[in-house]
Design a protein around this motif. Structure first.
Motif, mmCIF file in Angstrom:
data_model
loop_
_atom_site.group_PDB
_atom_site.id
_atom_site.type_symbol
_atom_site.label_atom_id
_atom_site.label_comp_id
_atom_site.label_asym_id
_atom_site.label_seq_id
_atom_site.Cartn_x
_atom_site.Cartn_y
_atom_site.Cartn_z
ATOM 1 N N LEU A 1 0.837 -1.211 0.000
ATOM 2 C CA LEU A 1 0.000 0.000 0.000
ATOM 3 C C LEU A 1 0.865 1.251 0.000
ATOM 4 N N ARG B 1 2.358 4.390 -2.552
ATOM 5 C CA ARG B 1 1.576 5.340 -3.360
ATOM 6 C C ARG B 1 0.746 4.608 -4.419
ATOM 7 N N GLY C 1 0.173 1.097 -4.748
ATOM 8 C CA GLY C 1 -0.698 0.031 -4.231
ATOM 9 C C GLY C 1 -1.978 0.611 -3.636
ATOM 10 N N TRP D 1 -2.946 -5.800 2.491
ATOM 11 C CA TRP D 1 -1.842 -6.041 3.429
ATOM 12 C C TRP D 1 -0.711 -5.078 3.097
ATOM 13 N N ASN D 2 -0.101 -4.540 4.138
ATOM 14 C CA ASN D 2 1.099 -3.719 3.945
ATOM 15 C C ASN D 2 2.026 -3.943 5.133
ATOM 16 N N ARG D 3 3.341 -3.881 4.848
ATOM 17 C CA ARG D 3 4.321 -4.054 5.926
ATOM 18 C C ARG D 3 4.044 -3.064 7.057
ATOM 19 N N SER D 4 3.729 -1.828 6.675
ATOM 20 C CA SER D 4 3.375 -0.817 7.683
ATOM 21 C C SER D 4 1.855 -0.669 7.654
ATOM 22 N N CYS E 1 2.051 -4.959 -5.452
ATOM 23 C CA CYS E 1 2.718 -3.739 -5.932
ATOM 24 C C CYS E 1 3.642 -3.221 -4.838
ATOM 25 N N LEU E 2 4.852 -3.774 -4.826
ATOM 26 C CA LEU E 2 5.859 -3.349 -3.860
ATOM 27 C C LEU E 2 6.972 -2.606 -4.587
ATOM 28 N N VAL F 1 7.491 -11.637 0.487
ATOM 29 C CA VAL F 1 6.056 -11.423 0.734
ATOM 30 C C VAL F 1 5.237 -12.457 -0.045
ATOM 31 N N THR G 1 4.577 -4.900 -9.640
ATOM 32 C CA THR G 1 5.858 -4.339 -9.201
ATOM 33 C C THR G 1 6.772 -4.201 -10.413
ATOM 34 N N ILE H 1 2.697 -0.439 -15.053
ATOM 35 C CA ILE H 1 1.717 0.651 -15.003
ATOM 36 C C ILE H 1 2.280 1.880 -15.699
ATOM 37 N N ALA I 1 1.258 4.918 -15.757
ATOM 38 C CA ALA I 1 0.476 6.030 -15.194
ATOM 39 C C ALA I 1 1.027 6.343 -13.811
ATOM 40 N N PRO J 1 0.049 7.317 -9.711
ATOM 41 C CA PRO J 1 -1.035 6.847 -8.837
ATOM 42 C C PRO J 1 -2.334 7.628 -9.020
HETATM 43 P P1 NDP Z 1 6.231 3.416 -2.564
HETATM 44 O O1 NDP Z 1 7.627 3.694 -2.146
HETATM 45 O O2 NDP Z 1 5.200 4.451 -2.348
HETATM 46 O O3 NDP Z 1 5.719 2.066 -1.844
HETATM 47 C C1 NDP Z 1 6.546 0.959 -1.752
HETATM 48 C C2 NDP Z 1 5.773 -0.212 -1.206
HETATM 49 O O4 NDP Z 1 6.659 -1.344 -1.090
HETATM 50 C C3 NDP Z 1 5.199 0.043 0.189
HETATM 51 O O5 NDP Z 1 4.008 -0.690 0.324
HETATM 52 C C4 NDP Z 1 6.310 -0.542 1.083
HETATM 53 O O6 NDP Z 1 5.861 -0.922 2.336
HETATM 54 C C5 NDP Z 1 6.651 -1.779 0.268
HETATM 55 N N1 NDP Z 1 7.949 -2.333 0.644
HETATM 56 C C6 NDP Z 1 9.165 -1.827 0.346
HETATM 57 N N2 NDP Z 1 10.139 -2.637 0.833
HETATM 58 C C7 NDP Z 1 9.501 -3.665 1.450
HETATM 59 C C8 NDP Z 1 9.948 -4.823 2.126
HETATM 60 N N3 NDP Z 1 11.260 -5.089 2.270
HETATM 61 N N4 NDP Z 1 9.024 -5.679 2.612
HETATM 62 C C9 NDP Z 1 7.706 -5.417 2.450
HETATM 63 N N5 NDP Z 1 7.196 -4.335 1.827
HETATM 64 C C10 NDP Z 1 8.098 -3.473 1.321
HETATM 65 O O7 NDP Z 1 6.327 3.007 -4.110
HETATM 66 P P2 NDP Z 1 5.166 3.077 -5.214
HETATM 67 O O8 NDP Z 1 3.889 2.606 -4.621
HETATM 68 O O9 NDP Z 1 5.227 4.394 -5.884
HETATM 69 O O10 NDP Z 1 5.705 2.006 -6.259
HETATM 70 C C11 NDP Z 1 5.393 0.616 -6.146
HETATM 71 C C12 NDP Z 1 5.698 -0.033 -7.491
HETATM 72 O O11 NDP Z 1 4.875 0.575 -8.491
HETATM 73 C C13 NDP Z 1 7.164 0.139 -7.921
HETATM 74 O O12 NDP Z 1 7.643 -1.051 -8.490
HETATM 75 C C14 NDP Z 1 7.063 1.247 -8.959
HETATM 76 O O13 NDP Z 1 8.099 1.187 -9.918
HETATM 77 C C15 NDP Z 1 5.697 0.971 -9.591
HETATM 78 N N6 NDP Z 1 5.162 2.147 -10.249
HETATM 79 C C16 NDP Z 1 5.023 3.319 -9.553
HETATM 80 C C17 NDP Z 1 4.594 4.459 -10.209
HETATM 81 C C18 NDP Z 1 4.429 5.761 -9.472
HETATM 82 O O14 NDP Z 1 4.219 6.788 -10.168
HETATM 83 N N7 NDP Z 1 4.468 5.777 -8.158
HETATM 84 C C19 NDP Z 1 4.310 4.451 -11.672
HETATM 85 C C20 NDP Z 1 4.426 3.144 -12.280
HETATM 86 C C21 NDP Z 1 4.869 2.056 -11.598
HETATM 87 P P3 NDP Z 1 5.893 0.162 3.565
HETATM 88 O O15 NDP Z 1 4.684 1.026 3.362
HETATM 89 O O16 NDP Z 1 5.839 -0.689 4.771
HETATM 90 O O17 NDP Z 1 7.188 0.923 3.440
#
Ligand code: NDP
Length: 278
Positions: free
Chosen positions: A6, A8, A10, A27-30, A60-61, A70, A85, A111, A113, A115
């Motif tokens: 979860l 940005r 997710g 589900w989210n780590r945090s 989507c991590l 995970v 992801t 993706i 786009a 979020p």
């Molecule tokens: P964020 O940094 O906002 O979120 C990262 C997520 O990964 C969080 O849920 C975080 O959990 C989790 N996470 C990171 N490390 C771990 C770990 N070791 N164990 C468990 N959970 C972990 O990134 P985004 O949501 O922006 O991006 C997610 C994916 O989407 C990436 O692969 C990105 O390339 C892709 N994407 C993003 C875009 C964007 O504009 N944002 C556009 C297109 C693709 P926690 O909350 O606990 O830190």
């Protein structure tokens, strides 16, 4: 529907599913990040496997490295995993292999786009992997953005992603260089950007012709030869230096164009540069 991650993106995916009336377990780590989604009716899963009780699980991590533990913990056998992801084609193919060994139907997605665009008409998501699983859950995927299927090779979506992002980064690099160049004479971004936008749209109009030349290998031109463009790039690099700004962005292209000219493509179209890239 289960959503793992979860951040940005997710959170936006889970939000779009909730908005379309789906039952969503997250589900989210945090876990605190789930708050706004719980207010909208999502259920909080205490573990990845609790979220994976759903028949379709979207993951989507940040990276594949953070994702694999995970997924291992999620017990996905018999489920459809939609992996959103970002990764390399090899990582996607590795994940597809892992999924097959675990009895998981695997669809890889990228993706195209931000979020804020998820669930809006402008959003596009590219998929590859199991066509059966993609077709069976297309209704769900349509909620997130326009789904485009690129074939059963799970690495294709990631390949397209990197190719398209490469174009985006090149265009942004060119734009930033242009802003620095005109900015060195006091022109503001607000003054320059409307012209840059028009120009980019004209340049977009050249792509189909360049692509056709690459496909045919016929680089004859009566429009603009490579040596003229290489000379233009040399002027851009020299002017950038004279204006006291960095030359990295055009210098890379200049080296490539010069190499193509040296290889005998001076009278050919710009499309011939691909011979040097290959
Ligand atoms: P964020 O940094 O906002 O979120 C990262 C997520 O990964 C969080 O849920 C975080 O959990 C989790 N996470 C990171 N490390 C771990 C770990 N070791 N164990 C468990 N959970 C972990 O990134 P985004 O949501 O922006 O991006 C997610 C994916 O989407 C990436 O692969 C990105 O390339 C892709 N994407 C993003 C875009 C964007 O504009 N944002 C556009 C297109 C693709 P926690 O909350 O606990 O830190």
């Amino acid at each position: 529907m289960g959503v793992l991650g979860l951040g940005r993106m997710g959170a936006a995916l889970a939000g779009a599913l909730l908005g379309a009336g789906h039952d969503v377990s997250v589900w989210n780590r945090s876990p605190l990040k789930a708050g706004p989604l719980l207010d909208r009716g999502a259920r909080l899963a205490a573990t990845p496997s609790e979220a994976a009780a759903a028949d379709v699980v979207i993951s989507c991590l940040s990276t594949y490295e953070s994702q694999q533990p995970v997924l291992d913990a999620a017990s996905l056998r018999g489920r459809t995993l939609v992996n959103l992801t970002s990764g390399t084609p090899e990582q996607a193919r590795g994940a597809a292999k892992w999924a097959a060994s675990e009895g998981v139907d695997y669809v890889d997605g990228v993706i195209m786009a931000v979020p804020q665009g998820i669930g809006t008409p402008g959003a596009r998501i590219l998929y590859s992997g199991s066509e059966t699983a993609f077709a069976a859950r297309r209704d769900v995927l349509e909620v997130l953005g326009e789904p485009v299927f690129l074939g059963e090779d799970a690495g294709m979506a990631a390949l397209y992603d990197l190719a398209l992002l490469g174009m985006m980064w090149s265009a942004m690099g060119g734009y930033l260089h242009a802003l620095a160049l005109v900015g060195s004479e006091g022109v503001t971004p607000a003054e320059f950007t409307p012209m840059a936008l028009d120009w980019l749209s004209s340049v977009g109009g050249f792509l189909a012709g360049i692509g056709a030349q690459v496909a045919s290998g016929d680089y004859e031109t009566d429009v603009s030869a490579l040596d003229i463009n290489a000379a233009g790039l040399a002027m851009l690099v020299e002017t950038s230096r004279a204006q006291g700004i960095g030359t990295e962005v055009p210098a890379t292209l200049r080296a490539l164009f010069d190499r193509a000219v040296a290889a005998g493509h001076g009278a050919h179209a710009i499309a011939s540069v691909i011979e040097e890239i290959r």
